[in-house]
Design an enzyme around this catalytic site. Sequence first.
Site, PDB file in Angstrom:
ATOM      1  N   HIS A   1      42.207  35.055  36.175  1.00 46.53           N
ATOM      2  CA  HIS A   1      42.160  33.426  36.986  1.00 46.53           C
ATOM      3  C   HIS A   1      42.810  32.518  36.044  1.00 46.53           C
ATOM      4  O   HIS A   1      43.698  31.687  36.865  1.00 46.53           O
ATOM      5  CB  HIS A   1      40.813  33.353  37.306  1.00 46.53           C
ATOM      6  CG  HIS A   1      40.079  34.029  38.268  1.00 46.53           C
ATOM      7  ND1 HIS A   1      38.964  34.907  38.276  1.00 46.53           N
ATOM      8  CD2 HIS A   1      40.829  34.413  39.535  1.00 46.53           C
ATOM      9  CE1 HIS A   1      39.042  35.523  39.504  1.00 46.53           C
ATOM     10  NE2 HIS A   1      40.060  35.399  40.323  1.00 46.53           N
TER      11      HIS A   1
ATOM     12  N   THR B   1      44.858  41.205  47.591  1.00 45.27           N
ATOM     13  CA  THR B   1      44.381  42.423  47.165  1.00 45.27           C
ATOM     14  C   THR B   1      45.650  43.237  46.992  1.00 45.27           C
ATOM     15  O   THR B   1      46.769  42.781  47.207  1.00 45.27           O
ATOM     16  CB  THR B   1      43.388  43.179  48.236  1.00 45.27           C
ATOM     17  OG1 THR B   1      44.243  43.070  49.426  1.00 45.27           O
ATOM     18  CG2 THR B   1      42.216  42.452  48.358  1.00 45.27           C
ATOM     19  N   ASP B   2      45.498  44.497  46.464  1.00 44.76           N
ATOM     20  CA  ASP B   2      46.537  45.451  46.523  1.00 44.76           C
ATOM     21  C   ASP B   2      47.391  45.674  47.715  1.00 44.76           C
ATOM     22  O   ASP B   2      46.839  45.260  48.895  1.00 44.76           O
ATOM     23  CB  ASP B   2      46.030  46.814  46.179  1.00 44.76           C
ATOM     24  CG  ASP B   2      45.595  47.008  44.939  1.00 44.76           C
ATOM     25  OD1 ASP B   2      46.156  46.170  43.984  1.00 44.76           O
ATOM     26  OD2 ASP B   2      44.364  47.507  44.625  1.00 44.76           O
TER      27      ASP B   2
ATOM     28  N   PRO C   1      44.891  45.209  54.165  1.00 47.33           N
ATOM     29  CA  PRO C   1      44.988  43.670  54.823  1.00 47.33           C
ATOM     30  C   PRO C   1      46.146  43.020  53.814  1.00 47.33           C
ATOM     31  O   PRO C   1      46.520  42.062  54.339  1.00 47.33           O
ATOM     32  CB  PRO C   1      43.790  43.178  54.565  1.00 47.33           C
ATOM     33  CG  PRO C   1      42.658  44.223  54.435  1.00 47.33           C
ATOM     34  CD  PRO C   1      43.348  45.419  53.885  1.00 47.33           C
TER      35      PRO C   1
ATOM     36  N   ASP D   1      37.139  35.111  46.302  1.00 50.01           N
ATOM     37  CA  ASP D   1      36.116  34.869  45.426  1.00 50.01           C
ATOM     38  C   ASP D   1      36.039  33.631  44.886  1.00 50.01           C
ATOM     39  O   ASP D   1      34.793  33.580  44.229  1.00 50.01           O
ATOM     40  CB  ASP D   1      36.190  36.166  44.484  1.00 50.01           C
ATOM     41  CG  ASP D   1      37.758  36.188  43.837  1.00 50.01           C
ATOM     42  OD1 ASP D   1      37.730  35.109  42.806  1.00 50.01           O
ATOM     43  OD2 ASP D   1      38.484  37.019  43.958  1.00 50.01           O
TER      44      ASP D   1
ATOM     45  N   GLU E   1      41.979  32.697  53.620  1.00 49.22           N
ATOM     46  CA  GLU E   1      41.410  34.110  53.191  1.00 49.22           C
ATOM     47  C   GLU E   1      41.192  34.862  54.612  1.00 49.22           C
ATOM     48  O   GLU E   1      40.525  34.117  55.497  1.00 49.22           O
ATOM     49  CB  GLU E   1      40.005  33.897  52.401  1.00 49.22           C
ATOM     50  CG  GLU E   1      39.274  35.186  52.359  1.00 49.22           C
ATOM     51  CD  GLU E   1      39.792  36.180  51.488  1.00 49.22           C
ATOM     52  OE1 GLU E   1      40.518  35.973  50.301  1.00 49.22           O
ATOM     53  OE2 GLU E   1      40.159  37.272  52.119  1.00 49.22           O
TER      54      GLU E   1
ATOM     55  N   ASP F   1      46.957  35.236  45.735  1.00 47.07           N
ATOM     56  CA  ASP F   1      45.754  35.832  44.867  1.00 47.07           C
ATOM     57  C   ASP F   1      45.404  37.157  45.802  1.00 47.07           C
ATOM     58  O   ASP F   1      44.223  37.131  46.230  1.00 47.07           O
ATOM     59  CB  ASP F   1      44.821  34.909  44.750  1.00 47.07           C
ATOM     60  CG  ASP F   1      43.602  35.587  43.957  1.00 47.07           C
ATOM     61  OD1 ASP F   1      43.681  36.739  43.499  1.00 47.07           O
ATOM     62  OD2 ASP F   1      42.529  34.956  43.658  1.00 47.07           O
TER      63      ASP F   1
END
Lengths: 288, 288
Positions: free
Chosen positions: B62, B157-158, B162, B86, B106, B155
């Site tokens: 972060h 996910t892999d 999604p 998160d 998000e 930021d």
Amino acid sequence: MDLWFTEQHTKDVCFSIRVEKQIHSEQSKYQRIDVFESKEFGRFLTIDGKMMLTEKDEFIYHEMIVHVPMAVNPGVKNVLVIGGGDGGTIRELTRYGTIEKIDLVEVDKRVLEVSRAYFPEVSEKLSDKRISFYFEDGLRFIREKENEYDLIIVDSTDPFGPGEGLFTKEFYGSCCNALKENGILVNQQECPYYADYSKFMKRAHQCMQEFFPVCRIYQAQIPSYPSGNWVFGFASKGLNPVSDLRDSEWNKLGLKTRYYNTDVHVGSFAIPNYIRDILADTTEQQEF
Amino acid sequence: MDLWFTEQHTKDVCFSIRVEKQIHSEQSKYQRIDVFESKEFGRFLTIDGKMMLTEKDEFIYHEMIVHVPMAVNPGVKNVLVIGGGDGGTIRELTRYGTIEKIDLVEVDKRVLEVSRAYFPEVSEKLSDKRISFYFEDGLRFIREKENEYDLIIVDSTDPFGPGEGLFTKEFYGSCCNALKENGILVNQQECPYYADYSKFMKRAHQCMQEFFPVCRIYQAQIPSYPSGNWVFGFASKGLNPVSDLRDSEWNKLGLKTRYYNTDVHVGSFAIPNYIRDILADTTEQQEF
């Protein structure tokens, strides 16, 4: 067939590599030595169950332990390597025609023999005529040396077992005596993230600071090692690893490297705050 | 009781963490979300079995995804964060009083809710008044934006599941339109070592190069991620991440960080040769 080599990086963290087969296993006089074949990392060598090198990523460790000091002092002629029986550090050193003499002090001759048998690309330069071999304890070997080397590389196993003496104050004092005026000492200092390893980094750093006016650490990213981040120590009687870097001189040599370059050299000395804090913290300081 | 969470970093490499207990598990509309308690890494969050963050080392990711662009352009006022439910990226962004507006897009609201429930120190700034929440697809959200943001942080996910649309040419083209003249785009680009991940780094880099005159990568060492070495992309319409770094200005802010400092900033852009070679290799170039 589902065969895995697992190393416990801490008692609560494991790293596992799928193994095609185990191709060597022995208990030498000093330690257990194993060689495995794997798809992801190629062949790999373990000592007492700990990863020493893999065919796929050994270039990172060996380039960083050799080219960093050599690019700071291209005038190095006499080198002492303590440990490093696998030959990887030797391979990188022998690329410099200017080096005249290399003393290799490896306590366990079987490491050399196993590397010669199973890792030809790592050990290929162990036949170089400039090398003298000493199969004895590094700590004892260096006690009698004075003003002899331009560069000492401590390419040791972890400081549990035979490598332990190489993380003591006595040892670094002897290194200091054995080095010439422009001398550089480089050693592997474990992983800065997990506390079980970083305590050795801290101990080595504190000991080295007692003898060397210049004392720094630098990092390299080695995926097969605990946390993937590894620390090396750089100590000298005067040469600064960053401001004395002879980058254009080193680049003129035209050595082809797969990890090291002179930007990476400078960048590797930029240390994250949490690691700086570990080194600055003196609360656990003790006699070694 | 011997309970281990294991992530396959490749089909032949595993990383395992001893777990005290599993404290949450659900299948949201988009993905499987789990939370575990461990000694070595504290609490950790996984999505579809892949490590997203751990209490112990999340600061590295972060800090590096936020302070690097902020130290290059301290004038950033409007920020778009895609993913990052998160709250860790938000937490670092809200430390800048100069930022006026943050849009958080998000796709999965459950990530926010789970983080709020189990990771108070990561999610604590999700209540900041400057944030507007959009629970929708980032790719669709950004299509309609033009000349609106000073900074976009992806930021994600892999790029399996999604997060996949965030690694396409269309997406980076939209980011370019959505950014102002001095705009910066930063994204996470996976691990450079294992081929299954580095192909996404290469793809993202190639796509970004089509739209942005400045396109670089930088590294951070995150022990709980595959190989321990992670790559971020930095793209802009003109600002150079190294020569335009406002180091003294950033240091004057007095922000206390645990990983980032302005030396690490510069050092993180020094890329080893083997990674440069992956990015320079155009043999597998294709339409995305």
